[in-house]
Design a protein around this motif. Structure first.
Motif, PDB file in Angstrom:
ATOM      1  N   PRO A 160       0.804  -1.112   0.056  1.00 19.46           N
ATOM      2  CA  PRO A 160       0.136   0.051   0.067  1.00 19.46           C
ATOM      3  C   PRO A 160       0.771   1.309   0.126  1.00 19.46           C
ATOM      4  N   TRP A 161       0.408   2.401  -0.572  1.00 17.74           N
ATOM      5  CA  TRP A 161       1.081   3.526  -0.919  1.00 17.74           C
ATOM      6  C   TRP A 161       1.583   4.185   0.592  1.00 17.74           C
ATOM      7  N   TRP A 162       0.594   4.016   1.454  1.00 21.16           N
ATOM      8  CA  TRP A 162       0.792   4.642   2.783  1.00 21.16           C
ATOM      9  C   TRP A 162       2.002   3.984   3.584  1.00 21.16           C
ATOM     10  N   ARG A 163       2.062   2.474   3.359  1.00 20.23           N
ATOM     11  CA  ARG A 163       3.267   2.099   3.852  1.00 20.23           C
ATOM     12  C   ARG A 163       4.755   2.402   3.404  1.00 20.23           C
ATOM     13  N   ILE A 164       4.505   2.136   2.024  1.00 24.27           N
ATOM     14  CA  ILE A 164       5.893   2.815   1.479  1.00 24.27           C
ATOM     15  C   ILE A 164       6.256   4.115   1.907  1.00 24.27           C
ATOM     16  N   ALA A 165       5.051   4.969   2.060  1.00 25.03           N
ATOM     17  CA  ALA A 165       5.563   6.418   2.481  1.00 25.03           C
ATOM     18  C   ALA A 165       5.976   6.272   4.138  1.00 25.03           C
ATOM     19  N   ALA A 166       5.458   5.435   4.799  1.00 21.12           N
ATOM     20  CA  ALA A 166       5.868   5.290   6.182  1.00 21.12           C
ATOM     21  C   ALA A 166       7.263   4.787   6.183  1.00 21.12           C
ATOM     22  N   ILE A 167       7.451   3.720   5.422  1.00 21.61           N
ATOM     23  CA  ILE A 167       8.789   2.898   5.372  1.00 21.61           C
ATOM     24  C   ILE A 167       9.888   3.876   4.927  1.00 21.61           C
ATOM     25  N   ALA A 168       9.512   4.668   4.046  1.00 19.71           N
ATOM     26  CA  ALA A 168      10.678   5.259   3.466  1.00 19.71           C
ATOM     27  C   ALA A 168      10.900   6.428   4.163  1.00 19.71           C
ATOM     28  N   THR A 169       9.875   7.215   4.939  1.00 18.65           N
ATOM     29  CA  THR A 169      10.218   8.206   5.889  1.00 18.65           C
ATOM     30  C   THR A 169      10.933   8.004   6.999  1.00 18.65           C
ATOM     31  N   VAL A 170      10.163   7.185   7.670  1.00 16.66           N
ATOM     32  CA  VAL A 170      11.236   6.720   8.858  1.00 16.66           C
ATOM     33  C   VAL A 170      12.781   5.983   8.556  1.00 16.66           C
ATOM     34  N   GLY A 171      12.590   5.430   7.310  1.00 16.74           N
ATOM     35  CA  GLY A 171      13.807   4.755   7.225  1.00 16.74           C
ATOM     36  C   GLY A 171      14.988   5.885   6.722  1.00 16.74           C
ATOM     37  N   ARG A 172      14.534   6.870   6.393  1.00 14.40           N
ATOM     38  CA  ARG A 172      15.550   7.939   5.901  1.00 14.40           C
ATOM     39  C   ARG A 172      16.170   8.511   7.005  1.00 14.40           C
ATOM     40  N   ILE A 173      15.329   8.508   8.196  1.00 16.54           N
ATOM     41  CA  ILE A 173      15.948   9.313   9.257  1.00 16.54           C
ATOM     42  C   ILE A 173      17.465   9.445   9.805  1.00 16.54           C
ATOM     43  N   PRO A 174      18.041   8.124   9.726  1.00 16.19           N
ATOM     44  CA  PRO A 174      19.485   7.937  10.065  1.00 16.19           C
ATOM     45  C   PRO A 174      20.486   8.604   8.946  1.00 16.19           C
ATOM     46  N   SER A 175      20.182   8.530   7.700  1.00 17.64           N
ATOM     47  CA  SER A 175      20.766   9.334   6.641  1.00 17.64           C
ATOM     48  C   SER A 175      20.801  10.878   6.793  1.00 17.64           C
ATOM     49  N   ILE A 176      19.445  11.163   7.134  1.00 21.03           N
ATOM     50  CA  ILE A 176      19.129  12.879   7.150  1.00 21.03           C
ATOM     51  C   ILE A 176      19.741  13.379   8.478  1.00 21.03           C
ATOM     52  N   VAL A 177      19.581  12.507   9.377  1.00 18.53           N
ATOM     53  CA  VAL A 177      20.232  13.101  10.941  1.00 18.53           C
ATOM     54  C   VAL A 177      21.397  13.266  10.575  1.00 18.53           C
ATOM     55  N   THR A 178      22.261  12.457  10.427  1.00 19.39           N
ATOM     56  CA  THR A 178      23.768  12.555   9.978  1.00 19.39           C
ATOM     57  C   THR A 178      24.351  13.838   9.248  1.00 19.39           C
ATOM     58  N   SER A 179      23.546  14.021   8.341  1.00 15.65           N
ATOM     59  CA  SER A 179      23.556  15.143   7.290  1.00 15.65           C
ATOM     60  C   SER A 179      23.526  16.528   8.045  1.00 15.65           C
ATOM     61  N   VAL A 196      33.895  14.985  13.378  1.00 19.53           N
ATOM     62  CA  VAL A 196      33.612  13.631  13.965  1.00 19.53           C
ATOM     63  C   VAL A 196      32.268  13.038  13.407  1.00 19.53           C
ATOM     64  N   THR A 197      31.128  13.892  13.305  1.00 17.86           N
ATOM     65  CA  THR A 197      30.015  13.538  12.675  1.00 17.86           C
ATOM     66  C   THR A 197      30.340  12.854  11.323  1.00 17.86           C
ATOM     67  N   LEU A 198      31.070  13.586  10.603  1.00 16.02           N
ATOM     68  CA  LEU A 198      31.253  13.216   8.989  1.00 16.02           C
ATOM     69  C   LEU A 198      31.877  11.625   8.947  1.00 16.02           C
ATOM     70  N   ALA A 199      33.135  11.707   9.806  1.00 18.11           N
ATOM     71  CA  ALA A 199      33.765  10.507   9.849  1.00 18.11           C
ATOM     72  C   ALA A 199      32.837   9.297  10.368  1.00 18.11           C
ATOM     73  N   ALA A 200      31.835   9.633  11.197  1.00 19.63           N
ATOM     74  CA  ALA A 200      31.016   8.658  11.807  1.00 19.63           C
ATOM     75  C   ALA A 200      30.092   8.275  10.511  1.00 19.63           C
ATOM     76  N   THR A 201      29.649   9.140   9.839  1.00 19.38           N
ATOM     77  CA  THR A 201      28.768   8.798   8.712  1.00 19.38           C
ATOM     78  C   THR A 201      29.532   8.035   7.616  1.00 19.38           C
ATOM     79  N   VAL A 202      30.819   8.331   7.260  1.00 19.20           N
ATOM     80  CA  VAL A 202      31.628   7.536   6.353  1.00 19.20           C
ATOM     81  C   VAL A 202      31.671   6.171   6.698  1.00 19.20           C
ATOM     82  N   ALA A 203      32.011   6.024   8.032  1.00 20.12           N
ATOM     83  CA  ALA A 203      31.989   4.534   8.613  1.00 20.12           C
ATOM     84  C   ALA A 203      30.565   3.904   8.534  1.00 20.12           C
ATOM     85  N   LEU A 204      29.616   4.486   8.834  1.00 19.87           N
ATOM     86  CA  LEU A 204      28.301   3.784   8.595  1.00 19.87           C
ATOM     87  C   LEU A 204      28.006   3.542   7.262  1.00 19.87           C
TER      88      LEU A 204
END
Length: 222
Positions: A160-179, A196-204
């Protein structure tokens, strides 16, 4: 009748998107790749700057070939961690909904027009997985994975479209937060914390790439 109207509207939007890519593709790539240019343009929008920023995030997801990292870094730099993260999540939600709607209306023809066969083959295993939603969520959580192409591929499934939206939105949090966190530190002159944050991001990203390859091997072996 409503179904045909939706298809026609989506087809028109897709054609406009492709026409814009043909006409302005190089300029769009240059703009989205230039963090300074993005900052100056967003900052010039005044009170509408958060809306403009969210619009750029959404556009980057819909036009998946455009780079997303400079946009997320700009959000953190201009608005700080909390507001920058909220703006990116809002824009990501809108972009995901638009991409899903376009794919649902136009199907594989649109996906093939936007992505290469190599990109599609690299993600086809996930589309055919019996645990699609779970694996999609895990893949979205891993920084550095092909999230934009996956957003379009998800629209080809029965999820369902709403589940795709929910999964994508929540799943993007780690990538967005590090940036946004790194950019927020930089905007305050705290370069040590930003580094330090950028280095941790590269490691992730490195760990994420290895985890993604492992999940892919296991799924394709079944």
């Amino acid at each position: 009748m409503r179904r045909w109207a939706a298809v026609v509207a989506a087809a028109a939007a897709a054609l406009a998107l492709l026409a814009a890519l043909v006409a302005f593709g190089p300029q769009l790539w240059t703009f989205f790749s230039d963090g300074k240019a993005v900052r100056e343009w967003v900052d010039a929008q005044g009170p509408l700057a958060p809306v403009a920023m969210a619009g750029l995030v959404a556009a980057q997801i819909v036009v998946a070939v455009l780079p997303g990292e400079p946009v997320e870094l700009t959000a953190g730099y201009l608005f700080g961690f909390w507001e920058g993260t909220a703006v990116c999540l809002a824009g990501g939600l809108v972009g995901t909904l638009v991409a899903t709607a376009l794919t649902r209306a136009l199907g594989m023809r649109l996906v093939r027009a936007l992505f290469s066969e190599e990109q599609l083959e690299g993600i086809s295993w996930l589309r055919d997985s019996r645990r699609f939603e779970l694996i999609m969520f895990v893949v979205f959580l891993i920084p550095g994975t092909p999230k934009d192409v996956l957003t379009y591929v998800a629209g080809l499934t029965t999820c369902p479209w709403w589940r795709i939206a929910a999964i994508a939105t929540v799943g993007r949090i780690p990538s967005i937060v590090t940036s946004t966190l790194a950019a927020g530190f930089a905007s305050n002159g705290n370069w040590a914390a930003a580094g330090v944050t950028l280095a941790a991001t590269v490691a992730l990203v490195g760990i994420g790439a290895a985890a993604y390859a492992l999940v892919r091997r296991r799924e394709t072996a079944q």
